[in-house]
Scaffold this motif. Structure first.
Motif, PDB file in Angstrom:
ATOM      1  N   LEU A  74      70.472 -69.772 -61.288  1.00 27.67           N
ATOM      2  CA  LEU A  74      69.784 -70.829 -61.992  1.00 27.67           C
ATOM      3  C   LEU A  74      68.300 -70.518 -61.926  1.00 27.67           C
ATOM      4  CD1 LEU A  74      69.829 -73.693 -63.309  1.00 27.67           C
ATOM      5  CD2 LEU A  74      69.586 -74.577 -60.996  1.00 27.67           C
ATOM      6  N   MET A  75      67.649 -70.432 -63.081  1.00 22.93           N
ATOM      7  CA  MET A  75      66.212 -70.163 -63.142  1.00 22.93           C
ATOM      8  C   MET A  75      65.487 -71.445 -63.546  1.00 22.93           C
ATOM      9  SD  MET A  75      66.146 -67.028 -62.320  1.00 22.93           S
ATOM     10  CE  MET A  75      64.670 -66.219 -62.801  1.00 22.93           C
ATOM     11  N   ILE A  76      64.478 -71.816 -62.790  1.00 24.39           N
ATOM     12  CA  ILE A  76      63.676 -72.999 -63.092  1.00 24.39           C
ATOM     13  C   ILE A  76      62.312 -72.492 -63.521  1.00 24.39           C
ATOM     14  CG2 ILE A  76      62.712 -75.135 -62.173  1.00 24.39           C
ATOM     15  CD1 ILE A  76      65.074 -74.943 -60.075  1.00 24.39           C
ATOM     16  N   ARG A  77      61.961 -72.806 -64.761  1.00 21.40           N
ATOM     17  CA  ARG A  77      60.699 -72.300 -65.326  1.00 21.40           C
ATOM     18  C   ARG A  77      59.747 -73.463 -65.593  1.00 21.40           C
ATOM     19  NH1 ARG A  77      61.273 -67.004 -66.863  1.00 21.40           N
ATOM     20  NH2 ARG A  77      63.392 -66.278 -67.031  1.00 21.40           N
ATOM     21  N   ARG A  78      58.474 -73.158 -65.620  1.00 17.54           N
ATOM     22  CA  ARG A  78      57.475 -74.165 -65.939  1.00 17.54           C
ATOM     23  C   ARG A  78      57.361 -74.300 -67.446  1.00 17.54           C
ATOM     24  NH1 ARG A  78      54.431 -72.466 -68.681  1.00 17.54           N
ATOM     25  NH2 ARG A  78      52.592 -71.319 -68.860  1.00 17.54           N
ATOM     26  N   PRO A  79      56.902 -75.446 -67.922  1.00 16.48           N
ATOM     27  CA  PRO A  79      56.768 -75.642 -69.369  1.00 16.48           C
ATOM     28  C   PRO A  79      55.754 -74.685 -69.970  1.00 16.48           C
ATOM     29  CG  PRO A  79      56.469 -77.709 -68.167  1.00 16.48           C
ATOM     30  CD  PRO A  79      56.518 -76.597 -67.160  1.00 16.48           C
ATOM     31  N   PRO A  80      55.908 -74.331 -71.252  1.00 21.36           N
ATOM     32  CA  PRO A  80      54.920 -73.465 -71.900  1.00 21.36           C
ATOM     33  C   PRO A  80      53.544 -74.141 -71.946  1.00 21.36           C
ATOM     34  CG  PRO A  80      56.717 -74.036 -73.408  1.00 21.36           C
ATOM     35  CD  PRO A  80      56.977 -74.726 -72.123  1.00 21.36           C
ATOM     36  N   ARG A  81      52.511 -73.342 -71.959  1.00 22.70           N
ATOM     37  CA  ARG A  81      51.123 -73.793 -72.050  1.00 22.70           C
ATOM     38  C   ARG A  81      50.723 -74.785 -70.963  1.00 22.70           C
ATOM     39  NH1 ARG A  81      52.076 -74.983 -77.984  1.00 22.70           N
ATOM     40  NH2 ARG A  81      53.553 -74.228 -77.670  1.00 22.70           N
ATOM     41  N   SER A  82      51.198 -74.572 -69.739  1.00 20.16           N
ATOM     42  CA  SER A  82      50.764 -75.433 -68.641  1.00 20.16           C
ATOM     43  C   SER A  82      50.594 -74.580 -67.391  1.00 20.16           C
ATOM     44  CB  SER A  82      51.775 -76.544 -68.393  1.00 20.16           C
ATOM     45  OG  SER A  82      52.992 -75.997 -67.935  1.00 20.16           O
ATOM     46  N   THR A  83      49.717 -75.023 -66.546  1.00 19.65           N
ATOM     47  CA  THR A  83      49.498 -74.363 -65.266  1.00 19.65           C
ATOM     48  C   THR A  83      49.902 -75.340 -64.177  1.00 19.65           C
ATOM     49  OG1 THR A  83      47.668 -73.092 -66.149  1.00 19.65           O
ATOM     50  CG2 THR A  83      47.783 -73.295 -63.765  1.00 19.65           C
ATOM     51  N   LEU A  84      50.762 -74.905 -63.289  1.00 16.93           N
ATOM     52  CA  LEU A  84      51.197 -75.767 -62.198  1.00 16.93           C
ATOM     53  C   LEU A  84      50.533 -75.316 -60.908  1.00 16.93           C
ATOM     54  CD1 LEU A  84      55.004 -76.036 -62.955  1.00 16.93           C
ATOM     55  CD2 LEU A  84      53.210 -77.644 -63.551  1.00 16.93           C
ATOM     56  N   PHE A  85      50.109 -76.286 -60.127  1.00 13.26           N
ATOM     57  CA  PHE A  85      49.519 -76.007 -58.836  1.00 13.26           C
ATOM     58  C   PHE A  85      50.583 -76.240 -57.780  1.00 13.26           C
ATOM     59  CE2 PHE A  85      45.955 -76.216 -61.620  1.00 13.26           C
ATOM     60  CZ  PHE A  85      45.125 -75.232 -61.137  1.00 13.26           C
ATOM     61  N   PRO A  86      50.264 -76.579 -56.576  1.00 15.23           N
ATOM     62  CA  PRO A  86      51.319 -76.671 -55.560  1.00 15.23           C
ATOM     63  C   PRO A  86      52.530 -77.448 -56.081  1.00 15.23           C
ATOM     64  CG  PRO A  86      49.194 -77.068 -54.562  1.00 15.23           C
ATOM     65  CD  PRO A  86      48.966 -76.994 -56.050  1.00 15.23           C
ATOM     66  N   TYR A  87      53.695 -76.898 -55.797  1.00  8.89           N
ATOM     67  CA  TYR A  87      54.925 -77.530 -56.268  1.00  8.89           C
ATOM     68  C   TYR A  87      56.038 -77.288 -55.258  1.00  8.89           C
ATOM     69  CZ  TYR A  87      56.653 -72.921 -57.477  1.00  8.89           C
ATOM     70  OH  TYR A  87      57.082 -71.635 -57.412  1.00  8.89           O
ATOM     71  N   THR A  88      57.063 -78.118 -55.364  1.00 10.01           N
ATOM     72  CA  THR A  88      58.273 -77.971 -54.562  1.00 10.01           C
ATOM     73  C   THR A  88      59.451 -78.230 -55.481  1.00 10.01           C
ATOM     74  OG1 THR A  88      57.138 -78.810 -52.609  1.00 10.01           O
ATOM     75  CG2 THR A  88      59.543 -78.786 -52.545  1.00 10.01           C
TER      76      THR A  88
ATOM     77  N   LEU B 171      59.432 -70.728 -61.566  1.00  8.93           N
ATOM     78  CA  LEU B 171      59.058 -71.543 -60.411  1.00  8.93           C
ATOM     79  C   LEU B 171      59.985 -71.279 -59.233  1.00  8.93           C
ATOM     80  CD1 LEU B 171      58.460 -74.936 -62.210  1.00  8.93           C
ATOM     81  CD2 LEU B 171      56.745 -73.323 -61.407  1.00  8.93           C
ATOM     82  N   ALA B 172      61.264 -71.157 -59.534  1.00  7.26           N
ATOM     83  CA  ALA B 172      62.235 -70.947 -58.460  1.00  7.26           C
ATOM     84  C   ALA B 172      63.505 -70.345 -59.048  1.00  7.26           C
ATOM     85  CB  ALA B 172      62.552 -72.259 -57.763  1.00  7.26           C
ATOM     86  N   ALA B 173      64.181 -69.559 -58.250  1.00  6.77           N
ATOM     87  CA  ALA B 173      65.484 -69.013 -58.625  1.00  6.77           C
ATOM     88  C   ALA B 173      66.460 -69.425 -57.534  1.00  6.77           C
ATOM     89  CB  ALA B 173      65.417 -67.496 -58.744  1.00  6.77           C
ATOM     90  N   TRP B 174      67.571 -70.001 -57.943  1.00  8.97           N
ATOM     91  CA  TRP B 174      68.570 -70.497 -57.000  1.00  8.97           C
ATOM     92  C   TRP B 174      69.835 -69.696 -57.197  1.00  8.97           C
ATOM     93  CZ3 TRP B 174      71.161 -75.941 -57.598  1.00  8.97           C
ATOM     94  CH2 TRP B 174      71.935 -76.220 -56.467  1.00  8.97           C
ATOM     95  N   ASP B 175      70.158 -68.858 -56.223  1.00  8.59           N
ATOM     96  CA  ASP B 175      71.382 -68.059 -56.283  1.00  8.59           C
ATOM     97  C   ASP B 175      72.530 -68.946 -55.826  1.00  8.59           C
ATOM     98  OD1 ASP B 175      73.484 -66.318 -56.133  1.00  8.59           O
ATOM     99  OD2 ASP B 175      72.475 -64.854 -54.869  1.00  8.59           O
ATOM    100  N   THR B 176      73.157 -69.600 -56.777  1.00  7.19           N
ATOM    101  CA  THR B 176      74.200 -70.575 -56.457  1.00  7.19           C
ATOM    102  C   THR B 176      75.502 -69.916 -56.012  1.00  7.19           C
ATOM    103  OG1 THR B 176      74.945 -70.679 -58.752  1.00  7.19           O
ATOM    104  CG2 THR B 176      73.238 -72.249 -58.065  1.00  7.19           C
TER     105      THR B 176
END
Length: 186
Positions: free
Chosen positions: A1-15, A42-47
């Motif tokens: 499962l790949m979790i990606r950030r929205p296009p045209r945005s910059t994310l700072f600290p996240y969980t 943002l994160a990859a979850w090897d389910t």
């Protein structure tokens, strides 16, 4: 499962966290960072190797802007890593068959989508032909999958193939070789 950030945005600290959809379950971390992320994962979850059971889960992403303001988004997912069941129980492997042959077996999954039954010439066919299933969009356990009309086929060895698909994109298949004869021989 790949979790990606929205296009045209910059994310700072996240969980990024997950939990079972049960009300009282604990949250578990998928990924976190304090480095700004641009156009990236943002994160990859090897389910499959994480030992998490199939089921319904909630994913929660919490991000903080440059002023420390928190923003949280959640979404539900169905986790399904289990392959469907694909079993031909009849006719038996290497059976001699003729006429109309009932193909019995199991085509089943908790998140069942569909199944197909096919035949091809020889032990390792290069081309497959559909056999219409007895039912559509419903799984079966030890039931009639299809009826195969062999009357116009050349006398030869044929292979049956059962493919079962689930809603998560998983599939399983099984093959059986059969000898088509003009008369059943004992």
């Amino acid at each position: 499962l790949m979790i990606r950030r929205p296009p045209r945005s910059t994310l700072f600290p996240y969980t990024t966290l997950f939990r079972s959809s049960g009300n009282n379950s604990d949250w578990f971390t998928i990924g976190q960072s304090s480095v700004p992320v641009e156009d990236n994962v943002l994160a990859a979850w090897d389910t499959q190797s994480s030992g998490v059971a199939d089921g319904y889960y909630i994913i929660r992403l919490t991000v903080f802007d440059t002023n420390g303001k928190e923003n949280t988004a959640t979404t539900g997912i169905v986790l399904d890593n289990t392959l469907p069941e694909a079993i031909i129980i009849d006719p038996l492997d290497s059976s001699e068959v003729m006429g109309i042959v009932e193909i019995r077996g199991t085509a089943q999954d908790a998140n069942f989508n569909s199944f197909s039954v096919k035949y091809g010439l020889g032990i390792t066919p290069s081309e497959w032909f559909d056999i219409p299933p007895t039912i559509i969009n419903q799984g079966l356990t030890n039931g009639p999958l299809a009826f195969w009309y062999t009357g116009e086929l050349e006398l030869d060895t044929y292979t049956l193939k059962l493919e079962v698909f689930d809603k998560a994109g998983n599939s399983a298949e099984t093959n059986r070789s059969e000898e088509h004869t003009s008369e059943l021989q004992s």
